[in-house]
Design a protein around this motif. Structure first.
Motif, PDB file in Angstrom:
ATOM      1  N   ARG A  23       0.831  -1.221   0.000  1.00  0.00           N
ATOM      2  CA  ARG A  23       0.000   0.000   0.000  1.00  0.00           C
ATOM      3  C   ARG A  23       0.858   1.260   0.000  1.00  0.00           C
ATOM      4  NH1 ARG A  23      -2.454   1.124   5.591  1.00  0.00           N
ATOM      5  NH2 ARG A  23      -0.337   1.957   5.805  1.00  0.00           N
ATOM      6  N   ASP A  24       1.860   1.308   0.874  1.00  0.00           N
ATOM      7  CA  ASP A  24       2.638   2.537   1.035  1.00  0.00           C
ATOM      8  C   ASP A  24       3.552   2.809  -0.151  1.00  0.00           C
ATOM      9  OD1 ASP A  24       1.326   2.812   3.390  1.00  0.00           O
ATOM     10  OD2 ASP A  24       3.034   2.351   4.685  1.00  0.00           O
ATOM     11  N   ASP A  25       3.955   1.764  -0.882  1.00  0.00           N
ATOM     12  CA  ASP A  25       4.703   2.000  -2.121  1.00  0.00           C
ATOM     13  C   ASP A  25       3.867   2.844  -3.068  1.00  0.00           C
ATOM     14  OD1 ASP A  25       6.445   0.195  -0.922  1.00  0.00           O
ATOM     15  OD2 ASP A  25       6.879  -0.845  -2.799  1.00  0.00           O
ATOM     16  N   GLY A  26       2.592   2.485  -3.201  1.00  0.00           N
ATOM     17  CA  GLY A  26       1.694   3.243  -4.069  1.00  0.00           C
ATOM     18  C   GLY A  26       1.464   4.655  -3.563  1.00  0.00           C
ATOM     19  N   LEU A  27       1.299   4.801  -2.239  1.00  0.00           N
ATOM     20  CA  LEU A  27       1.078   6.133  -1.671  1.00  0.00           C
ATOM     21  C   LEU A  27       2.303   7.029  -1.851  1.00  0.00           C
ATOM     22  CD1 LEU A  27      -0.740   5.218   1.686  1.00  0.00           C
ATOM     23  CD2 LEU A  27      -1.770   6.034  -0.447  1.00  0.00           C
ATOM     24  N   LEU A  28       3.491   6.469  -1.663  1.00  0.00           N
ATOM     25  CA  LEU A  28       4.709   7.252  -1.831  1.00  0.00           C
ATOM     26  C   LEU A  28       4.900   7.688  -3.282  1.00  0.00           C
ATOM     27  CD1 LEU A  28       7.150   5.203   0.456  1.00  0.00           C
ATOM     28  CD2 LEU A  28       6.204   7.472   0.923  1.00  0.00           C
ATOM     29  N   TYR A  29       4.569   6.802  -4.203  1.00  0.00           N
ATOM     30  CA  TYR A  29       4.719   7.153  -5.625  1.00  0.00           C
ATOM     31  C   TYR A  29       3.681   8.189  -6.038  1.00  0.00           C
ATOM     32  CZ  TYR A  29       6.598   6.205 -10.297  1.00  0.00           C
ATOM     33  OH  TYR A  29       7.232   6.299 -11.519  1.00  0.00           O
ATOM     34  N   LYS A  30       2.497   8.050  -5.505  1.00  0.00           N
ATOM     35  CA  LYS A  30       1.450   9.051  -5.757  1.00  0.00           C
ATOM     36  C   LYS A  30       1.943  10.434  -5.347  1.00  0.00           C
ATOM     37  CE  LYS A  30      -3.167  10.360  -4.016  1.00  0.00           C
ATOM     38  NZ  LYS A  30      -2.752  11.490  -3.167  1.00  0.00           N
ATOM     39  N   LYS A  31       2.547  10.528  -4.167  1.00  0.00           N
ATOM     40  CA  LYS A  31       3.065  11.814  -3.687  1.00  0.00           C
ATOM     41  C   LYS A  31       4.169  12.330  -4.597  1.00  0.00           C
ATOM     42  CE  LYS A  31       4.872  14.127   0.446  1.00  0.00           C
ATOM     43  NZ  LYS A  31       5.838  14.958  -0.314  1.00  0.00           N
ATOM     44  N   ARG A  32       5.075  11.447  -4.994  1.00  0.00           N
ATOM     45  CA  ARG A  32       6.169  11.870  -5.862  1.00  0.00           C
ATOM     46  C   ARG A  32       5.641  12.414  -7.181  1.00  0.00           C
ATOM     47  NH1 ARG A  32      11.562   9.749  -7.148  1.00  0.00           N
ATOM     48  NH2 ARG A  32      11.648  11.995  -7.466  1.00  0.00           N
ATOM     49  N   LEU A  33       4.683  11.728  -7.777  1.00  0.00           N
ATOM     50  CA  LEU A  33       4.121  12.177  -9.043  1.00  0.00           C
ATOM     51  C   LEU A  33       3.437  13.526  -8.891  1.00  0.00           C
ATOM     52  CD1 LEU A  33       2.611   8.781 -10.258  1.00  0.00           C
ATOM     53  CD2 LEU A  33       4.561   9.964 -11.287  1.00  0.00           C
ATOM     54  N   GLU A  34       2.607  13.655  -7.869  1.00  0.00           N
ATOM     55  CA  GLU A  34       1.880  14.909  -7.656  1.00  0.00           C
ATOM     56  C   GLU A  34       2.830  16.055  -7.340  1.00  0.00           C
ATOM     57  OE1 GLU A  34      -2.397  13.123  -6.081  1.00  0.00           O
ATOM     58  OE2 GLU A  34      -0.849  13.665  -4.622  1.00  0.00           O
ATOM     59  N   ASP A  35       3.859  15.789  -6.548  1.00  0.00           N
ATOM     60  CA  ASP A  35       4.834  16.832  -6.215  1.00  0.00           C
ATOM     61  C   ASP A  35       5.566  17.339  -7.449  1.00  0.00           C
ATOM     62  OD1 ASP A  35       4.147  16.622  -3.579  1.00  0.00           O
ATOM     63  OD2 ASP A  35       5.953  15.529  -2.955  1.00  0.00           O
ATOM     64  N   ASN A  36       5.625  16.501  -8.487  1.00  0.00           N
ATOM     65  CA  ASN A  36       6.324  16.866  -9.716  1.00  0.00           C
ATOM     66  C   ASN A  36       5.374  17.232 -10.848  1.00  0.00           C
ATOM     67  OD1 ASN A  36       9.473  16.392  -9.556  1.00  0.00           O
ATOM     68  ND2 ASN A  36       8.508  14.819  -8.292  1.00  0.00           N
ATOM     69  N   GLY A  37       4.127  17.524 -10.500  1.00  0.00           N
ATOM     70  CA  GLY A  37       3.191  18.041 -11.481  1.00  0.00           C
ATOM     71  C   GLY A  37       2.548  17.031 -12.402  1.00  0.00           C
ATOM     72  N   VAL A  38       2.637  15.745 -12.060  1.00  0.00           N
ATOM     73  CA  VAL A  38       2.000  14.702 -12.878  1.00  0.00           C
ATOM     74  C   VAL A  38       0.579  14.467 -12.366  1.00  0.00           C
ATOM     75  CG1 VAL A  38       2.103  12.296 -13.643  1.00  0.00           C
ATOM     76  CG2 VAL A  38       4.215  13.604 -13.345  1.00  0.00           C
ATOM     77  N   ARG A  39      -0.363  14.445 -13.274  1.00  0.00           N
ATOM     78  CA  ARG A  39      -1.758  14.229 -12.889  1.00  0.00           C
ATOM     79  C   ARG A  39      -1.973  12.778 -12.477  1.00  0.00           C
ATOM     80  NH1 ARG A  39      -7.082  15.445 -16.708  1.00  0.00           N
ATOM     81  NH2 ARG A  39      -8.665  14.873 -15.145  1.00  0.00           N
ATOM     82  N   VAL A  40      -2.573  12.588 -11.306  1.00  0.00           N
ATOM     83  CA  VAL A  40      -2.775  11.241 -10.768  1.00  0.00           C
ATOM     84  C   VAL A  40      -4.242  11.019 -10.431  1.00  0.00           C
ATOM     85  CG1 VAL A  40      -2.196   9.624  -8.916  1.00  0.00           C
ATOM     86  CG2 VAL A  40      -0.448  11.188  -9.790  1.00  0.00           C
ATOM     87  N   THR A  41      -4.779   9.908 -10.903  1.00  0.00           N
ATOM     88  CA  THR A  41      -6.078   9.425 -10.453  1.00  0.00           C
ATOM     89  C   THR A  41      -5.801   8.281  -9.486  1.00  0.00           C
ATOM     90  OG1 THR A  41      -7.173  10.007 -12.540  1.00  0.00           O
ATOM     91  CG2 THR A  41      -8.270   8.367 -11.143  1.00  0.00           C
ATOM     92  N   TRP A  42      -6.197   8.468  -8.243  1.00  0.00           N
ATOM     93  CA  TRP A  42      -5.911   7.471  -7.207  1.00  0.00           C
ATOM     94  C   TRP A  42      -7.211   6.855  -6.729  1.00  0.00           C
ATOM     95  CZ3 TRP A  42      -6.340   8.641  -1.544  1.00  0.00           C
ATOM     96  CH2 TRP A  42      -5.941   7.555  -0.752  1.00  0.00           C
ATOM     97  N   TYR A  43      -7.203   5.523  -6.633  1.00  0.00           N
ATOM     98  CA  TYR A  43      -8.376   4.837  -6.104  1.00  0.00           C
ATOM     99  C   TYR A  43      -7.907   3.856  -5.034  1.00  0.00           C
ATOM    100  CZ  TYR A  43     -12.920   2.606  -5.850  1.00  0.00           C
ATOM    101  OH  TYR A  43     -14.133   2.138  -5.401  1.00  0.00           O
ATOM    102  N   HIS A  44      -8.496   3.990  -3.852  1.00  0.00           N
ATOM    103  CA  HIS A  44      -8.096   3.179  -2.705  1.00  0.00           C
ATOM    104  C   HIS A  44      -9.236   2.255  -2.291  1.00  0.00           C
ATOM    105  CE1 HIS A  44      -5.752   2.136   0.805  1.00  0.00           C
ATOM    106  NE2 HIS A  44      -6.746   2.470   1.611  1.00  0.00           N
ATOM    107  N   LEU A  45      -8.950   0.964  -2.244  1.00  0.00           N
ATOM    108  CA  LEU A  45      -9.940  -0.015  -1.801  1.00  0.00           C
ATOM    109  C   LEU A  45      -9.812  -0.181  -0.291  1.00  0.00           C
ATOM    110  CD1 LEU A  45      -9.632  -2.740  -4.609  1.00  0.00           C
ATOM    111  CD2 LEU A  45     -11.380  -0.972  -4.365  1.00  0.00           C
TER     112      LEU A  45
END
Length: 410
Positions: free
Chosen positions: A353-375
């Protein structure tokens, strides 16, 4: 005299009874190390799946001792599952992308414009699963999204260590991008997708192709509970879900080691964190750190972990863990900034789970648009059970439908 005729049957009955008893004892022992949280989706069905996996593992070990086949070969066969016939409305075709085997899934529905395409890299910890194991998912994505789905059959570890799987996926993607017209694909709508280890491969391929001008630019990447780093196996999600199926904490490190070195001789050192030099750990702390995990994901319990004493000899055998092609979370910002729009699916009850959360943050911090869905009630592998022998979970289908909706929105 009759006794001698009955003796083989008696011995067979004793053998069968002992065999069944051994399996039952193994299930009981393995269950002691298994934890199914009350919030997980359909806990009763998950317990049944765990029992099947334990029996499979036990049979694999027995067959290996009998020299019938290796335990890994037996698991691979079981995990590939039954191969369903072509789905209604989807045409299936085996192919090769250069030297890499692949399987194409074409929707039969007519379209006016070139189709989008989804290159799918299957999960399985780099050591299991196949084109067959992801047949149902590929058919569903193709039919529901109207995309050409290309499932890539990369080489598996430990026979083929890193970077074999990554190179196969990259070469297959490059070959496909060079022949888009042949496949009737829209060059502006090519997506890479993967689950678990396949998510790792999709992220690595996407990073490698970022900024390349000699290939069409990828439109998006879809990462379904991806494994993206091997520096810290003590993040909050690893602590909270260490015994939650279908991926235990030890199994995650086991697979990473099989991929990088073909054995698990350094398993304990990697789990405890003594495989990374202090200076590199400090360098990457800005990206791989529990401090970057939102507090709401720590409420189920988290205890800060101090790595054990660094062991240089272990680092020498696993130092490729610091390569972004193996651990995409470690890529520099200049690469991350060039990545395409992304979809990331995470599950609450998943060590990754946290691998995905950390990558989500990295992408967003660098201006990449992210669609995140958490089950919230999901566990690792839940999407892969879609339409599998009656073991589907509504939550898993919901996650798959979100990925399909993302594709259709591009």
């Amino acid at each position: 005299m009759a006794f001698f005729y009955l003796l083989p049957m008696i011995l067979l009955a004793i053998f069968v009874a002992s065999f069944i008893s051994a399996i039952i004892r193994t299930i009981q022992t393995e269950y002691a190390n298994c934890s199914i949280p009350p919030g997980v989706s359909n806990p009763g069905k998950l317990r049944l799946i765990v029992a099947v996996l334990i029996v499979t593992s036990t049979l694999g070990r027995i067959f290996e001792k009998m020299e019938l086949c290796s335990s890994l070969a037996f698991k691979r066969r079981v995990f590939s599952g039954w191969r369903p016939g072509p789905a209604r409305g989807v045409r299936r075709e085996d192919a090769r992308l250069g030297r890499v085997p692949a399987r194409l899934y074409r929707p039969r529905a007519a379209v006016r414009a070139p189709r989008p395409a989804v290159l799918l890299f299957h999960g399985g910890g780099w050591i299991c699963c196949s084109l067959d194991s992801h047949e149902r998912i590929c058919q569903y994505i193709a039919k529901e999204s109207g995309s050409l789905v290309v499932s890539v059959g990369y080489r598996l570890a430990p026979e083929h260590k890193y970077p074999a799987a990554y190179e196969d996926c990259l070469n297959a993607t490059q070959h496909f991008l060079q022949h888009l017209e042949h496949y009737g694909v829209d060059p502006a709508r090519v997506i890479v997708c993967g689950d678990s280890a396949g998510g790792n491969l999709a992220a690595a391929v996407s990073q490698t192709l970022a900024g390349r001008s000699d290939f069409p630019k990828l439109r998006a990447q879809i990462l379904i509970y991806p494994g993206l780093q091997a520096l810290d196996f003590n993040l909050p999600s690893y602590q909270q879900n260490r015994g939650v199926p279908l991926l235990f904490r030890e199994r995650a490190a086991f697979c990473a080691l099989q991929y990088i070195q073909g054995n698990t001789s350094n398993l304990e050192e990697v789990l405890e964190g003594s495989h990374i030099p202090p200076d590199l750990r400090l360098k990457y702390r800005k990206w791989v750190s529990p401090d970057n995990i939102p507090e709401k994901f720590k409420v189920r319990g988290y205890k800060p972990h101090k790595p054990c004493e660094f062991k240089p000899e272990v680092y020498e055998t696993v130092k490729r863990f610091c390569e972004p092609n193996l651990c995409p979370l470690l890529a520099e910002d200049t690469i991350i900034q060039q990545l395409p729009e992304s979809f990331i699916l995470t599950c609450e009850y998943d060590v990754l789970r946290d691998d995905g959360l950390l990558y989500k943050k990295r992408l967003e911090d660098n201006g990449v648009r992210v669609t995140w869905y958490h089950l919230e009630d999901g566990f690792h592998g839940i999407v892969n059970l879609f339409e599998y022998c009656g073991l589907s979970f509504p939550s898993g289908k919901r996650g798959l439908d979100k990925a399909v909706a993302f594709i259709k929105s591009l």
